[in-house]
Scaffold this active site. Structure first.
Site, PDB file in Angstrom:
ATOM      1  N   ARG A 102       0.822  -1.219   0.000  1.00 46.18           N
ATOM      2  CA  ARG A 102       0.000   0.000   0.000  1.00 46.18           C
ATOM      3  C   ARG A 102       0.852   1.264   0.000  1.00 46.18           C
ATOM      4  NH1 ARG A 102      -3.383  -1.681   5.125  1.00 46.18           N
ATOM      5  NH2 ARG A 102      -1.189  -1.981   5.624  1.00 46.18           N
TER       6      ARG A 102
ATOM      7  N   LYS B 213       4.241 -18.539   6.667  1.00 45.42           N
ATOM      8  CA  LYS B 213       3.746 -18.961   7.975  1.00 45.42           C
ATOM      9  C   LYS B 213       3.364 -17.711   8.776  1.00 45.42           C
ATOM     10  CE  LYS B 213       7.261 -18.436  11.247  1.00 45.42           C
ATOM     11  NZ  LYS B 213       7.961 -18.766  12.407  1.00 45.42           N
TER      12      LYS B 213
ATOM     13  N   HIS C  98      10.719 -22.076   6.058  1.00 45.04           N
ATOM     14  CA  HIS C  98      12.077 -21.950   5.536  1.00 45.04           C
ATOM     15  C   HIS C  98      13.044 -22.955   6.166  1.00 45.04           C
ATOM     16  CE1 HIS C  98      12.572 -19.343   9.083  1.00 45.04           C
ATOM     17  NE2 HIS C  98      13.841 -19.646   9.011  1.00 45.04           N
TER      18      HIS C  98
ATOM     19  N   GLU D  14      17.958 -20.277  21.662  1.00 47.46           N
ATOM     20  CA  GLU D  14      18.610 -19.091  21.098  1.00 47.46           C
ATOM     21  C   GLU D  14      19.064 -18.143  22.196  1.00 47.46           C
ATOM     22  OE1 GLU D  14      16.639 -18.009  17.001  1.00 47.46           O
ATOM     23  OE2 GLU D  14      15.231 -17.665  18.620  1.00 47.46           O
TER      24      GLU D  14
ATOM     25  N   ASP E  62       5.362 -19.966  17.200  1.00 49.08           N
ATOM     26  CA  ASP E  62       6.434 -19.456  16.335  1.00 49.08           C
ATOM     27  C   ASP E  62       7.368 -20.573  15.882  1.00 49.08           C
ATOM     28  OD1 ASP E  62       7.945 -17.401  15.067  1.00 49.08           O
ATOM     29  OD2 ASP E  62       9.417 -17.506  16.678  1.00 49.08           O
TER      30      ASP E  62
ATOM     31  N   HIS F  42       8.166 -25.248  12.396  1.00 48.86           N
ATOM     32  CA  HIS F  42       9.526 -25.719  12.119  1.00 48.86           C
ATOM     33  C   HIS F  42       9.845 -27.050  12.809  1.00 48.86           C
ATOM     34  CE1 HIS F  42       9.886 -21.747  10.568  1.00 48.86           C
ATOM     35  NE2 HIS F  42      10.134 -21.149  11.706  1.00 48.86           N
TER      36      HIS F  42
ATOM     37  N   LYS G 170      13.919 -18.321  23.843  1.00 53.52           N
ATOM     38  CA  LYS G 170      14.713 -17.113  23.566  1.00 53.52           C
ATOM     39  C   LYS G 170      15.477 -16.702  24.820  1.00 53.52           C
ATOM     40  CE  LYS G 170      12.104 -14.832  19.902  1.00 53.52           C
ATOM     41  NZ  LYS G 170      13.145 -15.071  18.913  1.00 53.52           N
TER      42      LYS G 170
END
Ligand code: NDP
Length: 475
Positions: A42, A133, A163, A201, A220, A225, A325
């Site tokens: 947009r 996703k 991915h 992570e 997530d 995944h 995380k």
């Protein structure tokens, strides 16, 4: 295919992954010479403003691509602005006489109206639709999205991307399992004690509250995944690597994953949220103090779920999927823990007992390792656990590039089929529902720690070729 249209061209995914991956494909000579790329969003940008935006983003996200290749990609780009959920605004932006790739790099809320608008605007035969996703936000919405897609498009032209499936170690699961005689005979409940699929992570929220706070670690990472990795690790051998055989096997495995009861969710899952801490000298604020986070949502930044698979091969073998995380260490790997030998003839009293073998597939960096118990270099009757490991050469084409190439070539083998997408929600939904009802406490863990729960790691042993002994005599 001559036209690749990105819907959502002004967004983060486009500049962070899609355009850098296309530039890398161009650099490696893998992008068709006549393929042009059109961006639609947009934002009211001119051609030059769009190119300038992409040029700036390339400086951050495409540093591995030579400047000439980046420029070559820029010269293939064009931009148009419009509301793509409105067929009248969309129609003039699309060619009617040639097929396109329609890549929906859009917020999930816009998927359904865009698919309707694309169907109403009419795409030329042979066009392909790519959906990012998350595919739906629960089982019902995923089913609804599939119903909608089916009304206008054949499944063979639909690419639901994850991915992770473009990563070389992930693809190597197939090579390792199905091109070697040594693994498949032991790849079952008789020999495998448990399987861990871990994506820990050190990075924290990194300013992504807008997306992450409404999503959380389970949606997530686990729902897509890590479940895809589970399917590849545990599925039956396919007859061929064609999309139908491979995806049939993955879907069959996913159907066999046990639907957890509330009691099983309480016993077999952990959720957590990080508090303030330090990671490698970096101060990390508490998740609830991060900008844009609503603490009352109780979003988890750590999720661990132990699944079982109700079939002959895997009955009673726990598969633990875990991601978090702001943890103290990056650990990204799939570990197949083998059972110990039935009887150990070696004297184990003076040393710690030797562990069972483990096969470890590391991701980022990509490694393949196995632990083996051998007779130690000293006393021939004492045992030593050694590690046989190889570090794979980095991927020349990034994961997104590999998947985009499949899209351009029309091969959906590494994209997720409609039934897989629904099964993934069927597996995760009972966990999310029980968490929603607070049947599992949301545990605090300090940023930089190992999370609210430890996962026993395999004994990785000493490297297979240790330094030669100092003593010249070699004794
Ligand atoms: P952003 O919010 O950064 O971008 C969304 C894009 O959609 C913008 O270009 C926006 O353009 C466009 N858009 C929204 N509504 C319309 C509309 N009605 N008409 C035309 N364009 C519209 O999101 P991301 O790029 O981060 O994510 C896109 C998708 O990719 C999501 O589904 C996400 O889950 C997925 N994804 C993202 C990853 C990432 O790292 N970013 C990683 C993996 C998946 P404008 O504002 O100009 O209208």
């Amino acid at each position: 295919m001559r036209k690749f249209v990105i819907f959502g061209a002004s967004g983060d995914l486009t500049s962070r992954y899609l355009l850098p991956a296309l530039a890398r494909l161009l650099e490696c000579g893998r992008l068709p010479a006549d393929l042009s790329i059109e961006g639609i969003a947009r934002s009211d940008w001119s051609q030059e403003e769009f190119r300038e935006h992409v040029r700036e983003k390339f400086a951050q996200n495409a540093t591995d691509v030579a400047p000439e290749s980046r420029d070559a990609l820029l010269s293939r780009l064009s931009y148009a602005s419009g509301d793509i959920t409105d067929p009248d605004s969309l129609r003039p932006l699309l060619p009617t006489d040639e097929p396109i790739v329609a890549y929906l790099a859009l917020p999930p809320a816009v998927f359904a109206p865009t698919i309707k608008a694309l169907a109403a605007a009419g795409l030329a035969d042979g066009s392909r639709i790519v959906v990012e996703k998350p595919f739906g936000e629960d089982l019902e919405s995923a089913r609804e999205l599939n119903r909608l897609i089916r009304q206008s498009f054949r499944e063979s032209v639909v690419f639901r991307l994850d991915h992770f499936l473009g990563k070389q170690t992930v693809q190597n699961v197939l090579g390792l399992r199905f091109a070697n005689r040594i693994f498949e005979p032991i790849w079952n409940r008789n020999h495998v004690e448990r399987v861990d699929i871990v994506w820990d992570e050190t990075i924290a929220l990194e300013g992504r509250a807008g997306y992450y706070d409404a999503t959380g670690a389970a949606r997530d990472m686990l729902q897509n995944h890590l479940l895809q990795l589970t399917a590849l690790l545990a599925m039956e051998p396919p007859a061929t690597m064609d999309e139908r055989d491979l995806r049939d096997r993955k879907a069959e495995l996913m159907r066999a994953v046990h639907t957890m009861t509330e009691q099983e969710v309480s016993a077999g899952t952990v959720r957590g949220r990080y508090t303030a801490g330090e990671i490698s000298g970096r101060q990390v604020p508490s998740y609830t103090d991060e900008q844009g986070v609503d603490p009352t949502r109780n979003t988890e930044t750590f999720a661990q779920v132990t699944l079982t698979i109700d079939n002959w091969r895997w009955a009673d073998v726990p598969f633990t999927l875990r991601s978090g995380k702001a943890l103290g260490r990056d650990r990204r790997e799939m570990v197949v823990h083998l059972r110990k030998v039935p009887h150990m003839a070696f004297d184990q009293t003076s040393r710690p007992r030797q562990p069972g073998n483990a096969i470890v597939l590391g991701m980022d960096p990509d490694t393949v390792a196995a632990t083996v118990n051998i007779n130690g270099p000293g006393d021939p009757f004492s045992l030593e656990c050694i590690r046989l490991q190889t570090v794979l050469a980095p991927q020349s084409i990034p994961a997104y590039g590999r998947l985009l190439l499949d899209v351009i070539e029309g091969d959906p083998v590494l994209s997720i089929r409609d039934d897989e997408a629904e099964e993934a929600w069927r597996i995760v939904e009972p966990v999310l529902a029980a968490w929603e009802r607070d049947l599992v406490p949301l545990e605090d863990y300090r940023a930089g720690s190992s999370g609210p729960v430890e996962l026993r790691e395999p004994e990785m042993g000493v490297p297979a070729r240790p330094e030669p002994p100092e003593d010249e005599s070699g004794c």
